[in-house]
Design a protein around this motif. Structure first.
Motif, PDB file in Angstrom:
ATOM      1  N   LEU A 151     -25.977  20.463  72.512  1.00 58.55           N
ATOM      2  CA  LEU A 151     -26.116  19.657  73.889  1.00 58.55           C
ATOM      3  C   LEU A 151     -27.412  19.800  74.484  1.00 58.55           C
ATOM      4  O   LEU A 151     -27.753  18.696  75.116  1.00 58.55           O
ATOM      5  CB  LEU A 151     -25.113  20.572  74.793  1.00 58.55           C
ATOM      6  CG  LEU A 151     -24.701  20.154  76.218  1.00 58.55           C
ATOM      7  CD1 LEU A 151     -24.051  18.588  76.013  1.00 58.55           C
ATOM      8  CD2 LEU A 151     -24.092  21.104  76.782  1.00 58.55           C
ATOM      9  N   TRP A 152     -28.307  20.621  74.378  1.00 59.38           N
ATOM     10  CA  TRP A 152     -29.597  20.565  74.812  1.00 59.38           C
ATOM     11  C   TRP A 152     -30.469  19.854  74.114  1.00 59.38           C
ATOM     12  O   TRP A 152     -31.422  19.010  74.356  1.00 59.38           O
ATOM     13  CB  TRP A 152     -30.344  21.992  74.610  1.00 59.38           C
ATOM     14  CG  TRP A 152     -30.109  23.096  75.720  1.00 59.38           C
ATOM     15  CD1 TRP A 152     -29.180  24.151  75.638  1.00 59.38           C
ATOM     16  CD2 TRP A 152     -30.459  22.884  77.161  1.00 59.38           C
ATOM     17  NE1 TRP A 152     -28.965  24.819  76.998  1.00 59.38           N
ATOM     18  CE2 TRP A 152     -29.778  24.008  77.770  1.00 59.38           C
ATOM     19  CE3 TRP A 152     -31.303  22.085  77.693  1.00 59.38           C
ATOM     20  CZ2 TRP A 152     -30.359  24.207  79.167  1.00 59.38           C
ATOM     21  CZ3 TRP A 152     -31.690  22.419  78.987  1.00 59.38           C
ATOM     22  CH2 TRP A 152     -31.184  23.503  79.923  1.00 59.38           C
ATOM     23  N   ASP A 153     -30.338  19.597  72.913  1.00 61.61           N
ATOM     24  CA  ASP A 153     -31.027  18.679  72.047  1.00 61.61           C
ATOM     25  C   ASP A 153     -30.687  17.089  72.691  1.00 61.61           C
ATOM     26  O   ASP A 153     -31.657  16.354  72.798  1.00 61.61           O
ATOM     27  CB  ASP A 153     -30.411  18.620  70.679  1.00 61.61           C
ATOM     28  CG  ASP A 153     -31.000  19.687  69.762  1.00 61.61           C
ATOM     29  OD1 ASP A 153     -31.911  20.477  70.523  1.00 61.61           O
ATOM     30  OD2 ASP A 153     -30.338  20.060  68.768  1.00 61.61           O
ATOM     31  N   VAL A 154     -29.483  16.970  72.946  1.00 61.49           N
ATOM     32  CA  VAL A 154     -28.845  15.654  73.443  1.00 61.49           C
ATOM     33  C   VAL A 154     -29.669  15.302  74.795  1.00 61.49           C
ATOM     34  O   VAL A 154     -30.150  14.329  75.173  1.00 61.49           O
ATOM     35  CB  VAL A 154     -27.351  15.595  73.583  1.00 61.49           C
ATOM     36  CG1 VAL A 154     -26.922  14.234  74.514  1.00 61.49           C
ATOM     37  CG2 VAL A 154     -26.843  15.654  72.135  1.00 61.49           C
ATOM     38  N   GLN A 185     -36.438   9.621  76.252  1.00 62.93           N
ATOM     39  CA  GLN A 185     -36.420   8.194  76.443  1.00 62.93           C
ATOM     40  C   GLN A 185     -36.488   7.724  77.878  1.00 62.93           C
ATOM     41  O   GLN A 185     -37.029   6.590  78.064  1.00 62.93           O
ATOM     42  CB  GLN A 185     -34.690   7.921  76.239  1.00 62.93           C
ATOM     43  CG  GLN A 185     -34.335   7.995  74.705  1.00 62.93           C
ATOM     44  CD  GLN A 185     -32.831   7.895  74.502  1.00 62.93           C
ATOM     45  OE1 GLN A 185     -32.257   7.076  75.190  1.00 62.93           O
ATOM     46  NE2 GLN A 185     -32.185   8.421  73.411  1.00 62.93           N
ATOM     47  N   ILE A 186     -35.909   8.525  78.799  1.00 66.03           N
ATOM     48  CA  ILE A 186     -36.172   8.096  80.172  1.00 66.03           C
ATOM     49  C   ILE A 186     -37.700   8.282  80.625  1.00 66.03           C
ATOM     50  O   ILE A 186     -38.078   7.430  81.256  1.00 66.03           O
ATOM     51  CB  ILE A 186     -35.339   9.126  81.188  1.00 66.03           C
ATOM     52  CG1 ILE A 186     -33.996   8.657  80.965  1.00 66.03           C
ATOM     53  CG2 ILE A 186     -35.703   8.982  82.537  1.00 66.03           C
ATOM     54  CD1 ILE A 186     -32.870   9.924  81.424  1.00 66.03           C
ATOM     55  N   ALA A 207     -35.701   2.902  84.452  1.00 68.13           N
ATOM     56  CA  ALA A 207     -35.735   4.715  84.230  1.00 68.13           C
ATOM     57  C   ALA A 207     -34.525   5.074  85.364  1.00 68.13           C
ATOM     58  O   ALA A 207     -34.078   6.220  84.619  1.00 68.13           O
ATOM     59  CB  ALA A 207     -37.037   4.848  84.147  1.00 68.13           C
ATOM     60  N   LYS A 208     -34.613   4.770  86.464  1.00 63.99           N
ATOM     61  CA  LYS A 208     -33.956   5.444  87.376  1.00 63.99           C
ATOM     62  C   LYS A 208     -32.611   5.265  87.006  1.00 63.99           C
ATOM     63  O   LYS A 208     -31.406   5.958  87.276  1.00 63.99           O
ATOM     64  CB  LYS A 208     -34.028   5.086  88.939  1.00 63.99           C
ATOM     65  CG  LYS A 208     -35.543   5.723  89.421  1.00 63.99           C
ATOM     66  CD  LYS A 208     -35.612   4.982  90.894  1.00 63.99           C
ATOM     67  CE  LYS A 208     -37.017   5.442  91.327  1.00 63.99           C
ATOM     68  NZ  LYS A 208     -37.084   5.130  93.040  1.00 63.99           N
ATOM     69  N   LYS A 225     -27.022   7.088  84.596  1.00 64.09           N
ATOM     70  CA  LYS A 225     -26.079   7.035  83.226  1.00 64.09           C
ATOM     71  C   LYS A 225     -26.120   8.040  82.486  1.00 64.09           C
ATOM     72  O   LYS A 225     -24.939   8.739  81.989  1.00 64.09           O
ATOM     73  CB  LYS A 225     -26.332   5.751  82.638  1.00 64.09           C
ATOM     74  CG  LYS A 225     -26.158   4.518  83.305  1.00 64.09           C
ATOM     75  CD  LYS A 225     -26.572   3.076  82.383  1.00 64.09           C
ATOM     76  CE  LYS A 225     -26.277   1.856  83.304  1.00 64.09           C
ATOM     77  NZ  LYS A 225     -26.492   0.678  82.481  1.00 64.09           N
ATOM     78  N   ALA A 226     -27.380   8.935  82.267  1.00 65.17           N
ATOM     79  CA  ALA A 226     -27.379   9.911  81.369  1.00 65.17           C
ATOM     80  C   ALA A 226     -26.891  11.129  82.078  1.00 65.17           C
ATOM     81  O   ALA A 226     -26.211  11.737  81.384  1.00 65.17           O
ATOM     82  CB  ALA A 226     -29.009   9.993  81.097  1.00 65.17           C
ATOM     83  N   ASN A 227     -27.054  11.372  83.314  1.00 67.00           N
ATOM     84  CA  ASN A 227     -26.546  12.433  83.845  1.00 67.00           C
ATOM     85  C   ASN A 227     -25.105  12.454  83.748  1.00 67.00           C
ATOM     86  O   ASN A 227     -24.467  13.398  83.576  1.00 67.00           O
ATOM     87  CB  ASN A 227     -26.743  12.642  85.363  1.00 67.00           C
ATOM     88  CG  ASN A 227     -28.438  13.016  85.460  1.00 67.00           C
ATOM     89  OD1 ASN A 227     -28.962  13.810  84.498  1.00 67.00           O
ATOM     90  ND2 ASN A 227     -28.964  12.760  86.577  1.00 67.00           N
ATOM     91  N   LYS A 228     -24.390  11.213  84.041  1.00 66.34           N
ATOM     92  CA  LYS A 228     -22.881  10.976  83.915  1.00 66.34           C
ATOM     93  C   LYS A 228     -22.393  11.388  82.450  1.00 66.34           C
ATOM     94  O   LYS A 228     -21.255  12.103  82.434  1.00 66.34           O
ATOM     95  CB  LYS A 228     -22.418   9.572  84.412  1.00 66.34           C
ATOM     96  CG  LYS A 228     -22.796   9.411  86.042  1.00 66.34           C
ATOM     97  CD  LYS A 228     -22.285   7.900  86.252  1.00 66.34           C
ATOM     98  CE  LYS A 228     -22.259   7.563  87.639  1.00 66.34           C
ATOM     99  NZ  LYS A 228     -21.725   6.216  88.051  1.00 66.34           N
TER     100      LYS A 228
END
Length: 361
Positions: free
Chosen positions: A138-141, A148-149, A160-161, A166-169
């Motif tokens: 999970l930390w790797d993800v 990427q961001i 990027a914002k 999206k990444a947080n969700k």
């Protein structure tokens, strides 16, 4: 008057009656013949009584020896019977637990497939729960998304914002699905009656590991205490169990590491476990040569004297060679906690052994 006919040499007449040497003459003869016979009778009686006593004593000694021999033989037979029954019960326990472990493996693999199929993250959760340590994956993800961001922010700050949102969700969904998967997986490999551990801890952060360990093992009357304390500075962040003691030294705050080190303690304190571990290790590594851990892993942090037998272990460290210990139980228990489904799928023999060896109730 006619004298009585007495049976000699065990009886004599003493006037008007016969008397056996074991009895007392009830007559008091007045004539010299009767008195002489009575005196002779008493002498013979004394000799007879003495010889009878010697014979009885020898007979009793012989009888006592016979009884002692029979008793000793029965004790040996009882001991052999008890040992035979113990061995039969041990084999029955192993057979029962092996069948049970196989059923648990099937349940774990089915659970894994269900989570992969129902995941809302289009495969991201599946990649996480397939690893040996889903939490580490999970930390790797997370770090992958972060890179990427960071890269996108240089050329497209606004985009990027959007990526961050999206990444947080997505990360929240993966975290939740992963947590549910691990909770259900660990529940499947818990014992019915958790072992009471007499543990003293120096930090509350170690408690979760101790409690998880107690739910994974079934050891009746485990009375040995264990002290889990912070490792000294010279250990350089490395956790370890001090053989021959009840001391675990923690270099990191990690439940899986607590379980790892407590397994070393358990292997030493329960002789039956140690014997089974050695047998399993020898069977898996038969005919293999020792090689240096730093050579097979590429990790130079391992010392020159740290050697292993590689076998088909999921990690070369599992085959590390010791005099009075091993990494079989410790690494196996750590993997069983980190992701039992991974162990079940990738080394079913190891899964079955770890599942069975710590269930001794």
């Amino acid at each position: 008057m006619k004298k009585p006919q007495c049976e000699k040499p065990t009886a004599y007449n003493c006037g008007q009656a016969c008397i056996n040497v074991s009895k007392s003459c009830q007559q008091s003869p007045s004539d010299s013949f009767g008195r002489n016979r009575l005196q002779k009778l008493k002498q013979v009686a004394a000799i007879f009584a003495k010889s009878k006593g010697v014979k009885n004593k020898k007979g009793q000694e012989s009888t006592n020896r016979l009884i002692d021999n029979i008793t000793a033989k029965r004790k040996v037979e009882a001991g052999e019977l008890k040992q035979a029954r113990g061995e039969i019960n041990a084999e029955r326990r192993k057979a029962r637990l092996k069948a049970e472990a196989k059923a648990k493996r099937e349940q774990l693999l089915k659970l894994s497939e269900e989570f992969e199929g129902k995941s809302k993250t289009k495969g991201a959760t599946a990649e996480v729960i397939k690893g040996a340590s889903p939490n580490a994956k999970l930390w790797d993800v997370y770090n992958s998304y972060k890179k990427q961001i960071s890269k996108a922010a240089k050329s497209n700050p606004l985009g990027a914002k959007e990526m961050v949102i999206k990444a947080n969700k997505k990360l929240e969904v993966i975290k939740e699905e992963n947590a549910n998967f691990l909770a259900q997986s660990r529940k499947l490999i818990e014992v019915s009656s958790p072992t009471k551990i007499n543990a003293s801890i120096s930090s509350p952060s170690y408690r979760e590991g101790v409690e998880a360990f107690s739910r994974m093992v079934s050891i009746p009357n485990l009375k040995d205490p264990i002290n889990i304390v912070d490792a000294p500075p010279e250990s350089q962040g490395r956790s370890f169990y001090n053989l021959g003691s009840n001391q675990v030294y923690m270099g990191v705050e990690s439940s899986s590491t607590v379980i790892h080190e407590m397994s070393h303690w358990l292997e030493e304190k329960v002789p039956g476990i140690r014997r089974e571990v050695v047998d399993f290790y020898n069977k898996r590594t038969k005919g293999e040569d020792l090689v240096r851990l730093r050579d097979v892993t590429g990790n130079k942090a391992y010392g020159e004297d740290e050697v292993t037998r590689t076998d088909k272990w999921l990690h070369p460290y599992m085959g590390k060679e010791y005099k009075n210990a091993s990494e079989i139980l410790s690494m196996g228990m750590e993997m069983m906690y980190e992701n039992p489904a991974y162990l079940a799928k990738n080394d079913p023999e190891m899964f079955d052994f770890i599942y069975s060896v710590v269930r001794r109730g």
